[in-house]
Motif scaffolding. Structure first.
Motif, PDB file in Angstrom:
ATOM      1  N   ALA A 173     -27.640   5.685  44.484  1.00 30.72           N
ATOM      2  CA  ALA A 173     -28.358   5.461  43.225  1.00 30.72           C
ATOM      3  C   ALA A 173     -27.732   6.272  42.099  1.00 30.72           C
ATOM      4  O   ALA A 173     -27.557   5.783  40.967  1.00 30.72           O
ATOM      5  CB  ALA A 173     -29.828   5.829  43.392  1.00 30.72           C
ATOM      6  N   TYR A 174     -27.347   7.506  42.390  1.00 34.22           N
ATOM      7  CA  TYR A 174     -26.732   8.356  41.353  1.00 34.22           C
ATOM      8  C   TYR A 174     -25.393   7.781  40.920  1.00 34.22           C
ATOM      9  O   TYR A 174     -25.056   7.755  39.730  1.00 34.22           O
ATOM     10  CB  TYR A 174     -26.561   9.773  41.882  1.00 34.22           C
ATOM     11  N   ASP A 175     -24.582   7.309  41.908  1.00 32.88           N
ATOM     12  CA  ASP A 175     -23.285   6.729  41.570  1.00 32.88           C
ATOM     13  C   ASP A 175     -23.427   5.521  40.648  1.00 32.88           C
ATOM     14  O   ASP A 175     -22.651   5.334  39.709  1.00 32.88           O
ATOM     15  CB  ASP A 175     -22.548   6.308  42.849  1.00 32.88           C
ATOM     16  N   VAL A 176     -24.408   4.693  40.957  1.00 30.10           N
ATOM     17  CA  VAL A 176     -24.627   3.511  40.113  1.00 30.10           C
ATOM     18  C   VAL A 176     -25.006   3.928  38.707  1.00 30.10           C
ATOM     19  O   VAL A 176     -24.540   3.364  37.703  1.00 30.10           O
ATOM     20  CB  VAL A 176     -25.710   2.598  40.724  1.00 30.10           C
ATOM     21  N   LEU A 177     -25.845   4.935  38.592  1.00 29.00           N
ATOM     22  CA  LEU A 177     -26.352   5.333  37.282  1.00 29.00           C
ATOM     23  C   LEU A 177     -25.356   6.179  36.493  1.00 29.00           C
ATOM     24  O   LEU A 177     -25.256   6.050  35.259  1.00 29.00           O
ATOM     25  CB  LEU A 177     -27.665   6.122  37.452  1.00 29.00           C
ATOM     26  N   TYR A 178     -24.594   7.060  37.201  1.00 31.22           N
ATOM     27  CA  TYR A 178     -23.825   8.034  36.438  1.00 31.22           C
ATOM     28  C   TYR A 178     -22.466   8.344  37.050  1.00 31.22           C
ATOM     29  O   TYR A 178     -21.715   9.160  36.554  1.00 31.22           O
ATOM     30  CB  TYR A 178     -24.640   9.335  36.336  1.00 31.22           C
ATOM     31  N   GLY A 179     -22.139   7.696  38.180  1.00 30.09           N
ATOM     32  CA  GLY A 179     -20.886   8.029  38.857  1.00 30.09           C
ATOM     33  C   GLY A 179     -19.779   7.074  38.475  1.00 30.09           C
ATOM     34  O   GLY A 179     -19.637   6.673  37.309  1.00 30.09           O
ATOM     35  N   ASP A 180     -19.003   6.676  39.491  1.00 29.01           N
ATOM     36  CA  ASP A 180     -17.849   5.816  39.264  1.00 29.01           C
ATOM     37  C   ASP A 180     -18.227   4.494  38.598  1.00 29.01           C
ATOM     38  O   ASP A 180     -17.446   3.930  37.812  1.00 29.01           O
ATOM     39  CB  ASP A 180     -17.120   5.550  40.582  1.00 29.01           C
ATOM     40  N   ARG A 181     -19.394   4.004  38.950  1.00 31.19           N
ATOM     41  CA  ARG A 181     -19.787   2.695  38.382  1.00 31.19           C
ATOM     42  C   ARG A 181     -20.313   2.837  36.965  1.00 31.19           C
ATOM     43  O   ARG A 181     -20.531   1.853  36.272  1.00 31.19           O
ATOM     44  CB  ARG A 181     -20.799   2.019  39.306  1.00 31.19           C
ATOM     45  N   GLN A 182     -20.600   4.080  36.548  1.00 28.90           N
ATOM     46  CA  GLN A 182     -20.867   4.406  35.145  1.00 28.90           C
ATOM     47  C   GLN A 182     -21.913   3.506  34.477  1.00 28.90           C
ATOM     48  O   GLN A 182     -21.683   2.943  33.416  1.00 28.90           O
ATOM     49  CB  GLN A 182     -19.551   4.347  34.344  1.00 28.90           C
ATOM     50  N   GLY A 183     -23.056   3.410  35.136  1.00 26.88           N
ATOM     51  CA  GLY A 183     -24.118   2.585  34.556  1.00 26.88           C
ATOM     52  C   GLY A 183     -24.546   3.077  33.189  1.00 26.88           C
ATOM     53  O   GLY A 183     -24.662   2.305  32.230  1.00 26.88           O
ATOM     54  N   ALA A 184     -24.698   4.405  33.039  1.00 27.39           N
ATOM     55  CA  ALA A 184     -25.135   4.957  31.755  1.00 27.39           C
ATOM     56  C   ALA A 184     -24.050   4.779  30.694  1.00 27.39           C
ATOM     57  O   ALA A 184     -24.338   4.492  29.517  1.00 27.39           O
ATOM     58  CB  ALA A 184     -25.490   6.437  31.920  1.00 27.39           C
ATOM     59  N   GLU A 185     -22.771   4.972  31.085  1.00 22.02           N
ATOM     60  CA  GLU A 185     -21.673   4.841  30.132  1.00 22.02           C
ATOM     61  C   GLU A 185     -21.563   3.425  29.599  1.00 22.02           C
ATOM     62  O   GLU A 185     -21.308   3.195  28.399  1.00 22.02           O
ATOM     63  CB  GLU A 185     -20.354   5.259  30.804  1.00 22.02           C
ATOM     64  N   LEU A 186     -21.744   2.449  30.485  1.00 19.24           N
ATOM     65  CA  LEU A 186     -21.696   1.053  30.057  1.00 19.24           C
ATOM     66  C   LEU A 186     -22.806   0.747  29.064  1.00 19.24           C
ATOM     67  O   LEU A 186     -22.601   0.020  28.080  1.00 19.24           O
ATOM     68  CB  LEU A 186     -21.806   0.132  31.277  1.00 19.24           C
ATOM     69  N   LEU A 187     -23.993   1.306  29.326  1.00 20.15           N
ATOM     70  CA  LEU A 187     -25.098   1.111  28.382  1.00 20.15           C
ATOM     71  C   LEU A 187     -24.765   1.758  27.037  1.00 20.15           C
ATOM     72  O   LEU A 187     -25.094   1.218  25.971  1.00 20.15           O
ATOM     73  CB  LEU A 187     -26.395   1.717  28.942  1.00 20.15           C
ATOM     74  N   ASN A 188     -24.114   2.898  27.071  1.00 19.25           N
ATOM     75  CA  ASN A 188     -23.754   3.591  25.838  1.00 19.25           C
ATOM     76  C   ASN A 188     -22.762   2.757  25.030  1.00 19.25           C
ATOM     77  O   ASN A 188     -22.819   2.690  23.794  1.00 19.25           O
ATOM     78  CB  ASN A 188     -23.164   4.960  26.177  1.00 19.25           C
ATOM     79  N   GLN A 189     -21.817   2.103  25.746  1.00 16.04           N
ATOM     80  CA  GLN A 189     -20.873   1.226  25.054  1.00 16.04           C
ATOM     81  C   GLN A 189     -21.609   0.054  24.395  1.00 16.04           C
ATOM     82  O   GLN A 189     -21.290  -0.350  23.268  1.00 16.04           O
ATOM     83  CB  GLN A 189     -19.830   0.704  26.041  1.00 16.04           C
ATOM     84  N   ALA A 190     -22.605  -0.474  25.117  1.00  9.92           N
ATOM     85  CA  ALA A 190     -23.386  -1.582  24.556  1.00  9.92           C
ATOM     86  C   ALA A 190     -24.124  -1.141  23.306  1.00  9.92           C
ATOM     87  O   ALA A 190     -24.232  -1.896  22.322  1.00  9.92           O
ATOM     88  CB  ALA A 190     -24.381  -2.100  25.604  1.00  9.92           C
ATOM     89  N   VAL A 191     -24.617   0.094  23.313  1.00  9.17           N
ATOM     90  CA  VAL A 191     -25.297   0.618  22.120  1.00  9.17           C
ATOM     91  C   VAL A 191     -24.345   0.634  20.933  1.00  9.17           C
ATOM     92  O   VAL A 191     -24.686   0.242  19.809  1.00  9.17           O
ATOM     93  CB  VAL A 191     -25.862   2.036  22.399  1.00  9.17           C
ATOM     94  N   GLY A 192     -23.066   1.103  21.154  1.00 16.94           N
ATOM     95  CA  GLY A 192     -22.089   1.143  20.069  1.00 16.94           C
ATOM     96  C   GLY A 192     -21.798  -0.235  19.500  1.00 16.94           C
ATOM     97  O   GLY A 192     -21.733  -0.417  18.266  1.00 16.94           O
ATOM     98  N   ASP A 193     -21.630  -1.187  20.385  1.00 23.72           N
ATOM     99  CA  ASP A 193     -21.355  -2.555  19.920  1.00 23.72           C
ATOM    100  C   ASP A 193     -22.528  -3.114  19.121  1.00 23.72           C
ATOM    101  O   ASP A 193     -22.335  -3.767  18.076  1.00 23.72           O
ATOM    102  CB  ASP A 193     -21.064  -3.453  21.118  1.00 23.72           C
TER     103      ASP A 193
END
Length: 568
Positions: free
Chosen positions: A234-254
């Motif tokens: 669960a942590y990996d999906v949210l904040y690890g290699d799969r970067q769930g939070a980072e992807l959401l942050n990119q969506a916010v920028g767009d």
């Protein structure tokens, strides 16, 4: 006061509707016509016991309705208010009772469903029904004290309640004293058992809710490896290699770039921003949780051992930790009482002595009030009997065993027996040994006359209480009931023409049969009808001119007698 009554499919009655007025009503008819069935139906609407036998053959249910006028009856309104059955100023009560084929009944008051217990409470203030079987209570000596107490009035009843409370206190302390002074061997065994239980529960050092907390901890420890794996993924999906939070942050920028040109997407931007912050926070919490998860075999063993201990205690003392704790507290309390039983025994003996003295005082006061009530009752009964053609009869509510030390009972220390001397010069003897059927009827009527003055119930019903009398005695009973009817509504089933002719309203009950069924009918008689019915009662099956003339004379004489009664 009873105004109307409707009966459907009740016993052998298919359908009957009766209207009542003030004064004296009689119901006459041949034996078996169903006169007493009407009073069985009335008994139901004031809380009598229902039965499947009441349902007419072939019908689905029996129905009985009665309409009462309760104007000028504050006692009825009071009990209705106590039961939460406000009539909103309405001066009529419509009571309905349905009896199904299986014997179950439904009670309604002004359309509202009520319990049978509530109906009984209301019914006590509406009707007072007296039947032949009540003669038997006069022959049961144990009932005589209750008759006397009822006559004694509120002061005597209150004193009886005070005595009963004192009696209950003595009984309670006596039982506790007997328990404490029980067999010493049994007490020693009880001490050993309670000591063991108290110590075993105390040694466990229980905490309320502990079993639930242990169950949760055991689940975490037993599945620590699985929990750690899932937390890591669960942590990996949210904040690890799969970067769930980072992807959401990119969506916010767009989305922020789009909103500069099209503000309609602002709500979507806010939702994604919120999701980003929540995912980021969730990732941090999952990470901390993952880092804290550890497999501790030693702690798991401790938890399992503790759960096993609690399970053993539950099997002995209760289903929950709280129940075990309560059992330990109760055991400790009882143990303390047993260990200090000598001191407790002394205290109880002192208390019992004081309570017994109080009981003796209350019993003495109760006896004095009963003696005063008995003297008044004797005079009243003799006066009423004189009106019933038993002048010179002596009546006495005699106190038995006055020279003996009678035991205390829940009703007091008195035994009362009604005695009578029907003829001058004869000694008083127990009512059960001397009274004939006719005398019992008149004594019963005398008592009911007395008690009807006390209870204030507006409608009195007599079901053949004139059984066993004739001649002048029958006339005396008729006049007594007519006098009662000056102040009350009276309904009476009778076989006596002397009683029937004194009525203000006369119903004739008769049966009709065909090849398929038998029905009971009720007819309100006119003057001509009353003459014919009285002639039948006088002469049997064959009605002659002589019996009709005699019947008419009886009715005319009855009118003059009633005028004289009403003018007094």
């Amino acid at each position: 006061m009873l105004r109307e009554m409707s009966i459907r499919d009740f016993a052998i009655i298919q359908e009957v509707h009766l209207t009542f007025d003030r004064g004296f009503h009689v119901l006459t008819g041949e034996t078996g016509a169903g006169k007493s069935i009407l009073f069985d139906a009335l008994s139901l609407v004031v809380g009598g016991r229902g039965s499947q036998d009441f349902v007419r053959h072939g019908a689905k249910k029996a129905e009985v309705e009665a309409l009462f006028d309760i104007s000028g009856q504050p006692a009825v309104h009071s009990v209705l208010d106590q039961l939460g059955l406000s009539t909103d100023g309405e001066e009529h009560l419509l009571i309905r009772r349905d009896i199904a084929q299986n014997g179950k009944s439904t009670c309604r008051l002004n359309g509202q469903i009520i319990t049978l217990a509530m109906l009984k409470q209301v019914g006590e203030y509406l009707l007072d029904i007296h039947g032949q079987h009540e003669h038997q209570s006069l022959l049961q000596v144990e009932e005589h004290l209750n008759w006397l107490d009822a006559f004694g009035g509120p002061d005597l009843i209150r004193q009886r309640e005070r005595y009963q409370k004192a009696f209950e206190n003595v009984q309670r302390v006596s039982r506790e004293l007997a328990r404490i002074t029980a067999d010493e061997k049994e007490a020693a065994q009880r001490i050993d058992l309670l000591s063991f239980q108290k110590d075993e529960i105390a040694a466990a050092r229980l905490t309320p809710g502990e079993d639930e907390e242990l169950a949760q901890e055991h689940s975490r420890l037993a599945h620590a490896e699985q929990i750690a794996q899932h937390a890591s993924r669960a942590y990996d999906v949210l904040y690890g290699d799969r970067q769930g939070a980072e992807l959401l942050n990119q969506a916010v920028g767009d989305l922020e770039e789009i909103v500069q040109f099209d503000e309609s997407l602002q709500p979507v931007l806010e939702m994604v921003q919120s999701a980003y912050y929540q995912v980021e926070e969730a990732a941090r919490q999952v990470g901390r949780y993952r880092d804290d998860v550890e497999f501790d075999p030693a702690r798991l063993s401790q938890v399992e051992e503790r759960i096993h201990t609690l399970d053993q205690l539950k099997r002995k003392y209760g289903e929950t930790v709280e129940a075990i704790i309560r059992h330990g507290q109760e055991a400790e309390k009882e143990l303390e009482q047993l260990l200090n039983r000598d001191e407790r025994k002394y205290d109880l003996e002192q208390t019992l002595t004081e309570l017994e003295a109080t009981l003796a005082e209350e019993a003495e006061v109760l006896t004095r009030l009963r003696i005063d009530a008995a003297n008044r009752l004797n005079k009243r009964v003799e006066t009423e009997l004189a009106d019933l053609n038993m002048k010179g009869t002596r009546f006495q509510a005699a106190f038995l065993g006055e020279d003996e030390s009678l035991p205390y009972t829940p009703a007091g220390r008195d035994r009362v027996e009604f005695r009578i001397a029907p003829n001058p010069g004869e000694p008083l003897r127990p009512l059960v040994k001397i009274a004939s059927g006719g005398e019992l009827s008149r004594i019963m009527l005398a008592l009911h006359t007395i008690f009807s003055d006390l209870d204030g119930v507006p409608t009195l019903i007599f079901d053949e209480v004139d059984t066993g009398v004739s001649g002048r005695a029958a006339q005396a009973i008729a006049e007594k009931i007519a006098r009662l009817a000056r102040e009350r509504q009276v309904l009476c089933v009778t076989h006596l023409p002397q009683v029937a002719c004194m009525a203000d309203v006369h119903f004739h009950i008769f049966k009709e049969s065909d090849e398929e069924q038998t029905r009971t009918r009720v007819k309100l008689l006119t003057m001509e009808g009353r003459t014919m019915e009285l002639a039948r009662m006088l002469g049997g099956v064959e009605v002659t001119d002589t019996t009709k003339t005699h019947a008419l004379e009886m009715l005319q004489l009855a009118e003059r007698t009633k005028e004289a009664i009403h003018s007094r």
